[in-house]
Design a protein around this motif. Structure first.
Motif, PDB file in Angstrom:
ATOM      1  N   ASN A   1     -32.378   3.916  22.404  1.00 19.85           N
ATOM      2  CA  ASN A   1     -33.826   4.147  22.308  1.00 19.85           C
ATOM      3  C   ASN A   1     -34.646   3.000  22.882  1.00 19.85           C
ATOM      4  OD1 ASN A   1     -33.374   6.572  20.753  1.00 19.85           O
ATOM      5  ND2 ASN A   1     -32.717   5.191  19.133  1.00 19.85           N
ATOM      6  N   LEU A   2     -33.988   1.878  23.150  1.00 15.69           N
ATOM      7  CA  LEU A   2     -34.718   0.727  23.679  1.00 15.69           C
ATOM      8  C   LEU A   2     -34.416   0.521  25.158  1.00 15.69           C
ATOM      9  CD1 LEU A   2     -34.129  -1.825  20.770  1.00 15.69           C
ATOM     10  CD2 LEU A   2     -36.243  -0.643  21.273  1.00 15.69           C
TER      11      LEU A   2
ATOM     12  N   ALA B   1     -27.867  -9.500  27.389  1.00 14.81           N
ATOM     13  CA  ALA B   1     -26.858 -10.299  26.700  1.00 14.81           C
ATOM     14  C   ALA B   1     -26.730  -9.763  25.285  1.00 14.81           C
ATOM     15  CB  ALA B   1     -27.279 -11.766  26.685  1.00 14.81           C
TER      16      ALA B   1
ATOM     17  N   ARG C   1     -36.954  -0.108  27.826  1.00 16.43           N
ATOM     18  CA  ARG C   1     -37.796  -1.294  27.629  1.00 16.43           C
ATOM     19  C   ARG C   1     -37.155  -2.483  28.339  1.00 16.43           C
ATOM     20  NH1 ARG C   1     -39.619  -0.131  22.467  1.00 16.43           N
ATOM     21  NH2 ARG C   1     -40.427  -2.205  22.238  1.00 16.43           N
ATOM     22  N   PRO C   2     -37.897  -3.584  28.467  1.00 13.14           N
ATOM     23  CA  PRO C   2     -37.316  -4.750  29.159  1.00 13.14           C
ATOM     24  C   PRO C   2     -36.065  -5.253  28.426  1.00 13.14           C
ATOM     25  CG  PRO C   2     -39.647  -5.078  28.678  1.00 13.14           C
ATOM     26  CD  PRO C   2     -39.259  -3.826  28.001  1.00 13.14           C
TER      27      PRO C   2
ATOM     28  N   PHE D   1     -23.346  -6.787  29.863  1.00 14.19           N
ATOM     29  CA  PHE D   1     -24.362  -7.570  30.561  1.00 14.19           C
ATOM     30  C   PHE D   1     -24.566  -6.991  31.961  1.00 14.19           C
ATOM     31  CE2 PHE D   1     -25.812 -12.254  30.153  1.00 14.19           C
ATOM     32  CZ  PHE D   1     -27.029 -11.945  30.690  1.00 14.19           C
TER      33      PHE D   1
ATOM     34  N   PHE E   1     -33.566 -16.576  12.583  1.00 10.55           N
ATOM     35  CA  PHE E   1     -33.700 -15.125  12.633  1.00 10.55           C
ATOM     36  C   PHE E   1     -34.977 -14.648  11.957  1.00 10.55           C
ATOM     37  CE2 PHE E   1     -32.983 -10.886  10.946  1.00 10.55           C
ATOM     38  CZ  PHE E   1     -32.758 -10.226  12.130  1.00 10.55           C
TER      39      PHE E   1
ATOM     40  N   VAL F   1     -35.059  -8.058  27.511  1.00  6.60           N
ATOM     41  CA  VAL F   1     -35.213  -9.061  26.448  1.00  6.60           C
ATOM     42  C   VAL F   1     -35.399  -8.410  25.087  1.00  6.60           C
ATOM     43  CG1 VAL F   1     -35.927 -11.289  27.291  1.00  6.60           C
ATOM     44  CG2 VAL F   1     -37.468  -9.377  27.510  1.00  6.60           C
ATOM     45  N   ILE F   2     -36.037  -7.224  25.065  1.00  9.83           N
ATOM     46  CA  ILE F   2     -36.218  -6.532  23.791  1.00  9.83           C
ATOM     47  C   ILE F   2     -34.856  -6.105  23.246  1.00  9.83           C
ATOM     48  CG2 ILE F   2     -37.231  -4.492  22.693  1.00  9.83           C
ATOM     49  CD1 ILE F   2     -39.257  -6.611  23.421  1.00  9.83           C
TER      50      ILE F   2
ATOM     51  N   PHE G   1     -25.935  -9.976  21.811  1.00 12.44           N
ATOM     52  CA  PHE G   1     -25.653 -10.983  20.797  1.00 12.44           C
ATOM     53  C   PHE G   1     -24.854 -10.422  19.629  1.00 12.44           C
ATOM     54  CE2 PHE G   1     -28.014 -15.012  21.555  1.00 12.44           C
ATOM     55  CZ  PHE G   1     -28.355 -14.733  22.857  1.00 12.44           C
TER      56      PHE G   1
ATOM     57  N   LEU H   1     -36.226  -5.278  11.210  1.00  9.87           N
ATOM     58  CA  LEU H   1     -36.496  -5.672  12.600  1.00  9.87           C
ATOM     59  C   LEU H   1     -36.282  -4.489  13.548  1.00  9.87           C
ATOM     60  CD1 LEU H   1     -37.032  -7.865  14.785  1.00  9.87           C
ATOM     61  CD2 LEU H   1     -34.573  -8.138  14.915  1.00  9.87           C
ATOM     62  N   GLN H   2     -35.164  -3.759  13.327  1.00 13.47           N
ATOM     63  CA  GLN H   2     -34.893  -2.619  14.215  1.00 13.47           C
ATOM     64  C   GLN H   2     -36.001  -1.577  14.102  1.00 13.47           C
ATOM     65  OE1 GLN H   2     -32.693  -3.098  16.276  1.00 13.47           O
ATOM     66  NE2 GLN H   2     -31.470  -4.656  15.299  1.00 13.47           N
TER      67      GLN H   2
ATOM     68  N   LEU I   1     -39.004  -2.784  16.000  1.00 12.80           N
ATOM     69  CA  LEU I   1     -38.795  -2.721  17.448  1.00 12.80           C
ATOM     70  C   LEU I   1     -38.860  -1.283  17.947  1.00 12.80           C
ATOM     71  CD1 LEU I   1     -35.950  -5.306  18.143  1.00 12.80           C
ATOM     72  CD2 LEU I   1     -38.303  -5.402  18.930  1.00 12.80           C
ATOM     73  N   LEU I   2     -38.327  -0.357  17.140  1.00 11.78           N
ATOM     74  CA  LEU I   2     -38.272   1.029  17.594  1.00 11.78           C
ATOM     75  C   LEU I   2     -39.610   1.728  17.448  1.00 11.78           C
ATOM     76  CD1 LEU I   2     -34.785   2.052  16.160  1.00 11.78           C
ATOM     77  CD2 LEU I   2     -35.404   1.915  18.558  1.00 11.78           C
TER      78      LEU I   2
ATOM     79  N   LEU J   1     -37.323 -17.377  25.613  1.00 12.38           N
ATOM     80  CA  LEU J   1     -36.515 -16.982  24.463  1.00 12.38           C
ATOM     81  C   LEU J   1     -35.875 -18.212  23.839  1.00 12.38           C
ATOM     82  CD1 LEU J   1     -34.685 -13.887  25.859  1.00 12.38           C
ATOM     83  CD2 LEU J   1     -35.876 -13.934  23.707  1.00 12.38           C
TER      84      LEU J   1
ATOM     85  N   LEU K   1     -32.121  -7.651  23.863  1.00 17.67           N
ATOM     86  CA  LEU K   1     -31.470  -8.887  23.415  1.00 17.67           C
ATOM     87  C   LEU K   1     -31.888  -9.218  21.979  1.00 17.67           C
ATOM     88  CD1 LEU K   1     -31.204 -12.087  25.588  1.00 17.67           C
ATOM     89  CD2 LEU K   1     -31.608 -12.216  23.161  1.00 17.67           C
ATOM     90  N   ILE K   2     -33.194  -9.166  21.727  1.00 19.82           N
ATOM     91  CA  ILE K   2     -33.679  -9.482  20.380  1.00 19.82           C
ATOM     92  C   ILE K   2     -33.136  -8.474  19.379  1.00 19.82           C
ATOM     93  CG2 ILE K   2     -35.747  -9.655  18.948  1.00 19.82           C
ATOM     94  CD1 ILE K   2     -37.208 -10.597  21.512  1.00 19.82           C
ATOM     95  N   SER K   3     -33.114  -7.213  19.804  1.00 21.45           N
ATOM     96  CA  SER K   3     -32.586  -6.176  18.929  1.00 21.45           C
ATOM     97  C   SER K   3     -31.110  -6.419  18.620  1.00 21.45           C
ATOM     98  CB  SER K   3     -32.786  -4.819  19.597  1.00 21.45           C
ATOM     99  OG  SER K   3     -32.046  -3.848  18.926  1.00 21.45           O
ATOM    100  N   SER K   4     -30.340  -6.844  19.633  1.00 24.77           N
ATOM    101  CA  SER K   4     -28.912  -7.075  19.396  1.00 24.77           C
ATOM    102  C   SER K   4     -28.700  -8.246  18.450  1.00 24.77           C
ATOM    103  CB  SER K   4     -28.190  -7.329  20.723  1.00 24.77           C
ATOM    104  OG  SER K   4     -28.458  -8.620  21.210  1.00 24.77           O
ATOM    105  N   PHE K   5     -29.623  -9.187  18.475  1.00 24.89           N
ATOM    106  CA  PHE K   5     -29.608 -10.305  17.530  1.00 24.89           C
ATOM    107  C   PHE K   5     -29.715  -9.754  16.103  1.00 24.89           C
ATOM    108  CE2 PHE K   5     -32.177 -14.281  16.232  1.00 24.89           C
ATOM    109  CZ  PHE K   5     -31.034 -15.031  16.028  1.00 24.89           C
ATOM    110  N   GLY K   6     -30.580  -8.750  15.943  1.00 27.95           N
ATOM    111  CA  GLY K   6     -30.719  -8.110  14.633  1.00 27.95           C
ATOM    112  C   GLY K   6     -29.488  -7.295  14.267  1.00 27.95           C
TER     113      GLY K   6
END
Lengths: 285, 322
Positions: free
Chosen positions: A86-87, A35, A90-91, A29, B233, A93-94, A37, B291-292, B295-296, B37, A96-101
């Motif tokens: 690769n992210l 964050a 980017r901001p 963090f 999700f 938050v992107i 996830f 999703l990845q 995003l990518l 979020l 964060l969402i990616s880490s959720f995935g």
């Protein structure tokens, strides 16, 4: 009184696990600014890797722990290279969402490889050591001891190595650190390795204290975030304090509320904390 | 036989996709418009479902209610209760930065999950609530499912229209301003907290409504149905795939991702028997990887956001934020 002391012991055991988890969250963090996830599921992955070494290959516990943590570190670097790197422009938050995935991917992989049932490192009930009405399982001594060793090692690393100092500098202020010529990519890699090693140890210890389950890390994630924020983001020592505090508070709360809600106590403390002192105990970000 | 099976499947598929589309529209108001979020979508979905279930089921000794009231009262109450919950949460958490808000919403979802599981007097615990009445049943036997689909589609159209209008309205413009630059919006004299709270409550109300529609569709709900994987999700994947900030994208994403999700079931049915128990994990894995990839490669989604003319164009919900 005995009850209280007993809960205090359990609290320190849980707190050791939370602290180890929170260190990684706090570092990522602080340095990568998001964050993560997926941290809880990284814990679970480490625990299951150790399960393979201990139960299936029948290797000694400490060796398995070291191997599992090493592998988890490598996997974290792999995930970073495949996705997060690769992210990074980017901001946050992107990310964060990616880490959720990523969390979901890791959890599904665990379920695919090891199955969805509960597992244990060792069958049978361990005899508790008792003293003056207090009891503690040998496994729990292992957990606290292991956590102390790891935290000491982390302390030496952060205080006395160049990489450690650079890492603290980056957690404090990324821009300033870059200006002074710190190789940020290298520090990011170290951050992942350190965070993942601590996460893996936390996962193994959690599995030792309770059982292994694919969702074990995700269930603990909320408390870990709470500990990291409580200690102040980017402050590894704060994370340790936050983890111990929340561990003890969670166990003591069972005196007043149903144990079913134990995991939300940390969250309640977090919310109060965010309102009263949003920078954490140690004044992080 | 083949044909009628196909039609039944199509109705089933379209009904569930439409319910997910309402969820996705709700999340779009929160994340797509206002940049908040919410990782606790499942909590509002579940609260809506349980509210309507408790209100419309016949009296039961083992839990609160049921009140045995008409279904339309259930469908109206569900967004209300979800909205009240969102209001209470929002008052406390919406002043936080976006990543703290995300953590806070996980906490809310966890509390709701534990309450559903443990407070049996209210929700009947893990045994769930069965026998939830289906609206429009018995009017014309044989086409019940079709009539319900039409009802869900009509509600989806209503939510879509309102949400689309809101996006183009001055209200939506303020939300976008807050999303892009909170300080600037504040300097322009906008009450950031008030607008955020409104968007958070409205989005959560849509989620609660979707929950009620889901409950009346499946007739049986238990905490199992609201696992974060399926209730939270997948909605995020839908919105991001479709294009956050774009109402058409939110609906398109819901249908597209639900089609992919259903498609993976056909795929996993081809697996050897020994793997069947792990098929669920494999499907989630595929969605996570999807999703990845999105995003990518195309993070703005299939239909990128298109703000109405007259203001600066370009930028997804993430543009320009620190």
């Amino acid at each position: 009184m005995i009850d209280l002391l007993q809960l205090l012991i359990y609290g320190v055991v849980l707190g050791s696990i939370l602290s180890l988890g929170a260190i990684g969250v706090s570092l990522t963090f602080g340095i990568l600014r998001f964050a993560n996830f997926a941290h809880g599921d990284l814990m679970a992955l480490g625990a299951y890797l150790a399960f393979t070494f201990v139960v299936i290959l029948k290797w000694p516990f400490w060796l398995s722990l070291v191997l599992a943590c090493g592998s988890t570190g490598l996997i974290a670097i792999g995930v970073d290279g495949l996705v997060f790197r690769n992210l990074r422009r980017r901001p946050p938050v992107i990310l964060l969402i990616s880490s959720f995935g990523v969390a979901l991917i890791l959890r599904s992989l665990i379920q695919l490889i090891w199955g969805g049932e509960q597992q244990v490192y060792r069958r049978g009930i361990q005899r508790s050591l008792t003293w003056a009405g207090l009891s503690i399982k040998p496994d729990q001594i292992t957990i606290v001891l292991g956590a102390v060793i790891l935290v000491l090692a982390l302390h030496l690393f952060l205080q006395y190595t160049r990489t450690g100092k650079a890492m603290r500098a980056m957690a404090d202020n990324v821009d300033l650190a870059q200006v002074t010529g710190i190789n940020t990519e290298q520090i990011v890699m170290w951050t992942w390795v350190l965070g993942a090693v601590m996460a893996c140890a936390a996962g193994v210890f959690l599995g030792l204290d309770t059982r292994l389950h694919p969702t074990m890390g995700w269930r603990l994630l909320l408390s870990i975030f709470a500990a990291a924020i409580l200690g102040g983001i980017g402050k590894p020592y704060g994370a340790i304090a936050g983890g111990l505090l929340l561990g003890v508070a969670s166990e003591l709360s069972t005196l007043f509320v149903s144990p079913a809600y134990k995991s939300t106590v940390a969250f309640a403390i977090l919310v109060v904390m965010l309102i009263v002192r949003p920078t954490g105990l140690m004044g992080g970000r | 036989m083949q044909i009628s099976g196909l039609i039944n499947f199509a109705i089933f598929f379209l009904t569930l996709s439409s319910i997910y589309a309402i969820l996705s529209l709700g999340l779009n108001i929160q994340w797509g418009y206002a940049g908040m979020l919410n990782i606790g979508v499942g909590a509002f979905f579940a609260v809506g479902a349980y509210t309507s279930a408790i209100i419309t089921t016949p009296d039961s000794a083992s839990r609160l209610g049921g009140l045995d009231l008409p279904i339309w009262i259930g469908l109206l109450s569900a967004p209300m209760i979800a909205g009240v919950l969102a209001f209470l949460i929002g008052i406390i958490t919406l002043t936080l930065r976006s990543d703290y808000l995300a953590i806070a919403t996980i906490g809310i979802a966890e509390i709701v999950r534990l309450v559903l599981k443990n407070e049996a007097w209210l929700t009947n615990g893990v045994r769930g609530i069965a026998g939830i009445p289906k609206p429009l049943e018995g009017i014309n036997p044989g086409v019940d499912a079709l009539l319900y689909l039409l009802l869900v589609l009509a509600i989806l159209a209503g939510v879509f229209w309102l949400s689309d209008r809101a996006y183009r309205s001055p209200w939506g413009r303020v939300l976008r301003a807050i999303r892009e630059d909170e300080q600037a919006a504040l300097a322009a004299g906008k009450s950031v907290l008030k607008f955020r709270l409104q968007a958070f409550v409205l989005g959560s109300m849509a989620m609660g409504l979707a929950g009620a529609l889901y409950a009346h569709f499946v007739a049986f709900i238990s905490p199992e149905a609201f696992q974060p994987e399926f209730a939270t999700f997948i909605v995020w994947v839908m919105l991001i795939a479709g294009g956050s900030g774009n109402t058409r994208g939110a609906v398109l994403g819901a249908f597209a991702i639900w089609a992919v999700w259903s498609g993976t079931e056909l795929l996993t049915n081809l697996l050897p028997i020994a793997w069947i128990s792990r098929a669920g994990a494999l499907r989630l894995l595929l969605i996570g990887v999807l999703l990845q990839v999105i995003l990518l490669t195309r993070s703005e989604g299939i239909l990128p956001e298109k703000p109405p003319k007259g203001i600066a164009t370009g930028g997804g919900p993430d543009r320009g934020r620190k």
